[in-house]
Design an enzyme around this catalytic site. Structure first.
Site, PDB file in Angstrom:
ATOM      1  N   THR A   1      45.259  33.327  31.320  1.00  0.00           N
ATOM      2  CA  THR A   1      45.810  33.200  32.670  1.00  0.00           C
ATOM      3  C   THR A   1      45.810  31.714  32.937  1.00  0.00           C
ATOM      4  O   THR A   1      45.119  30.970  32.264  1.00  0.00           O
ATOM      5  CB  THR A   1      44.845  33.867  33.683  1.00  0.00           C
TER       6      THR A   1
ATOM      7  N   THR B   1      39.840  33.181  35.336  1.00  0.00           N
ATOM      8  CA  THR B   1      40.554  33.818  34.235  1.00  0.00           C
ATOM      9  C   THR B   1      39.535  34.646  33.474  1.00  0.00           C
ATOM     10  O   THR B   1      38.331  34.436  33.604  1.00  0.00           O
ATOM     11  CB  THR B   1      41.196  32.796  33.264  1.00  0.00           C
TER      12      THR B   1
ATOM     13  N   ARG C   1      48.590  48.654  35.230  1.00  0.00           N
ATOM     14  CA  ARG C   1      47.277  48.033  35.508  1.00  0.00           C
ATOM     15  C   ARG C   1      47.476  46.694  36.224  1.00  0.00           C
ATOM     16  O   ARG C   1      48.326  45.893  35.863  1.00  0.00           O
ATOM     17  CB  ARG C   1      46.531  47.819  34.188  1.00  0.00           C
TER      18      ARG C   1
ATOM     19  N   GLY D   1      45.444  43.221  37.403  1.00  0.00           N
ATOM     20  CA  GLY D   1      44.210  42.458  37.187  1.00  0.00           C
ATOM     21  C   GLY D   1      43.763  41.742  38.454  1.00  0.00           C
ATOM     22  O   GLY D   1      44.187  42.076  39.567  1.00  0.00           O
ATOM     23  N   ASP D   2      42.938  40.758  38.264  1.00  0.00           N
ATOM     24  CA  ASP D   2      42.383  40.010  39.399  1.00  0.00           C
ATOM     25  C   ASP D   2      43.331  38.933  39.926  1.00  0.00           C
ATOM     26  O   ASP D   2      43.221  38.503  41.079  1.00  0.00           O
ATOM     27  CB  ASP D   2      41.073  39.323  38.988  1.00  0.00           C
TER      28      ASP D   2
ATOM     29  N   GLY E   1      39.622  40.719  34.245  1.00  0.00           N
ATOM     30  CA  GLY E   1      39.926  40.810  35.671  1.00  0.00           C
ATOM     31  C   GLY E   1      39.111  41.852  36.407  1.00  0.00           C
ATOM     32  O   GLY E   1      38.815  41.698  37.601  1.00  0.00           O
TER      33      GLY E   1
HETATM   34  N1  ASP Z   1      42.323  37.771  34.461  1.00  0.00           N
HETATM   35  C1  ASP Z   1      43.475  38.296  33.789  1.00  0.00           C
HETATM   36  C2  ASP Z   1      43.553  39.753  34.026  1.00  0.00           C
HETATM   37  O1  ASP Z   1      42.537  40.412  34.027  1.00  0.00           O
HETATM   38  C3  ASP Z   1      43.519  38.088  32.331  1.00  0.00           C
HETATM   39  C4  ASP Z   1      42.933  36.860  31.823  1.00  0.00           C
HETATM   40  O2  ASP Z   1      42.715  35.892  32.508  1.00  0.00           O
HETATM   41  O3  ASP Z   1      42.683  36.831  30.643  1.00  0.00           O
HETATM   42  O4  ASP Z   1      44.637  40.243  34.127  1.00  0.00           O
END
Ligand code: ASP
Length: 355
Positions: free
Chosen positions: A210, A261, A238, A240-241, A264
């Site tokens: 991310t 990152t 799905r 994520g955060d 998430g």
């Molecule tokens: N945080 C991101 C998510 O969960 C993915 C990542 O940063 O690797 O979608």
């Protein structure tokens, strides 16, 4: 707990000619600095594209532009990099081979935020998030609704799946299970031929990735963006955060900004970015706040008798020019790219896996 400050390690990378020229050109404008405010832009990306993005964002800040414009410009550059399999165009797709993007933006000056989740076929999710923020009374739009909204605003519908990402996905799909029908017929499977077949296909990857872009402008206003293609091969739908305000991103005009990152699900449960801001409000430095957030997550699992440590990387800045970065990942210390009136640097953070 160690503060990590003694391990803080700013090291100057060679400042490129263009950056040097840029600094000289805009240095006088820094007479405008006030109240100890240090204009700055950072990204959690520490590759070449990250540097280009910082230079472009800095050009806006150095001219007296807003942190909001600077973070959008910088995030757009990272989103467009076809070689980057974690963000925007070229990002790895979901389980079905479809790229679904998540992004959020927050503007400290106006206490406003926007976000999109599971957005398909639009190269700049962070810019769509900005339109959600500025031209609707909502914060988060998802899926088809978010895409229709983007099209109405003139964003172009484009295929986001690069050949590289498609091949990585295909290889993952075929190798996922022996109990399905993907791959050659059972009676023709030949290990040597299989290896030859996949030669030239990029390696199978399951990964996190991310980018966070955070900035403070000359007026002391703070903005941030988090943008991602999310977990590779995620279950379709799905979220994520990254598009969740408080989880993957938070900005407070009094304090600074923070972003996450990594896995998430844990960032959502802990609202890690908001937590980092609260820690900084309590007087912790950005570095301490990043480490505090990791400690808080580890403690949650400890409290239920688990030693589980999710893979996370947190970044934070305050308005006084301090930066922070910490990860739970084993390996090299985490890095992020930082641009100030002193030029381009890579900031090295800490690995934190213990309470
Ligand atoms: N945080 C991101 C998510 O969960 C993915 C990542 O940063 O690797 O979608």
């Amino acid at each position: 707990m160690s503060s990590g400050i003694s391990r803080r390690n700013f090291f100057n990378k060679t400042i490129s000619l263009s950056t040097g020229a840029l600094l000289l050109k805009y240095m006088p404008a820094f007479g405008a600095q006030k109240n100890g405010i240090v204009p700055m832009i950072i990204t959690s990306h520490s590759n070449e594209t990250g540097q280009k993005a910082m230079e472009a964002g800095w050009e806006i800040l150095a001219k007296g532009g807003t942190a909001l414009d600077a973070v959008e410009k910088a995030a757009n550059i990272i989103e467009l990099d076809p070689e980057d399999t974690s963000v925007g165009y070229g990002g790895l797709p979901n389980e079905d081979g479809i790229v679904q993007l998540d992004s959020s933006i927050m503007d400290g000056k106006t206490y406003n935020a926007g976000a999109v989740a599971c957005l398909e076929d639009i190269k700049h999710p962070s810019s769509v998030a900005r339109v959600v923020m500025e031209r609707t009374d909502h914060v988060l739009m998802v899926g088809k609704g978010a895409k229709d909204f983007a099209l109405k605003w003139g964003f172009k519908e484009e295929n986001l799946l690069t050949e590289k990402a498609r091949k990585i996905w295909l290889r993952w799909k075929e190798n996922m299970s022996k109990n399905d029908d993907w791959g050659p017929p059972d009676h023709l499977i030949d290990k040597a031929k299989e290896e030859a077949y996949w030669e030239g296909f990029p390696g199978e990857e399951f990964h996190y990735g991310t980018t966070n872009v955070l900035a403070v402008d000359m007026n002391g206003d703070v903005s941030g963006i988090t943008t991602t293609s999310g977990l590779s091969f995620k279950i379709p739908g799905r979220v994520g955060d990254s598009p969740i305000i408080g989880a993957g991103l938070y900005v407070d005009n009094e304090v600074g900004a923070a972003g996450a990152t990594g896995r998430g699900e844990d960032v959502i449960k802990s609202l890690a970015s908001h937590y980092m801001i609260l820690r900084m409000k309590d007087g912790r430095t950005p570095q301490q706040a990043c480490e505090d957030a990791i400690k808080m997550i580890i403690e949650k699992y400890k409290a239920i008798g688990s030693d589980y440590i999710p893979s996370e990387k947190f970044v934070a800045i305050n308005k006084q020019g301090e930066t922070g970065c910490a990860t739970t990942r084993i390996g090299n210390n985490p890095r992020m790219s930082v641009m100030t009136s002193k030029g381009f640097n890579k900031y090295e953070g800490t690995i934190k896996r213990k309470l």
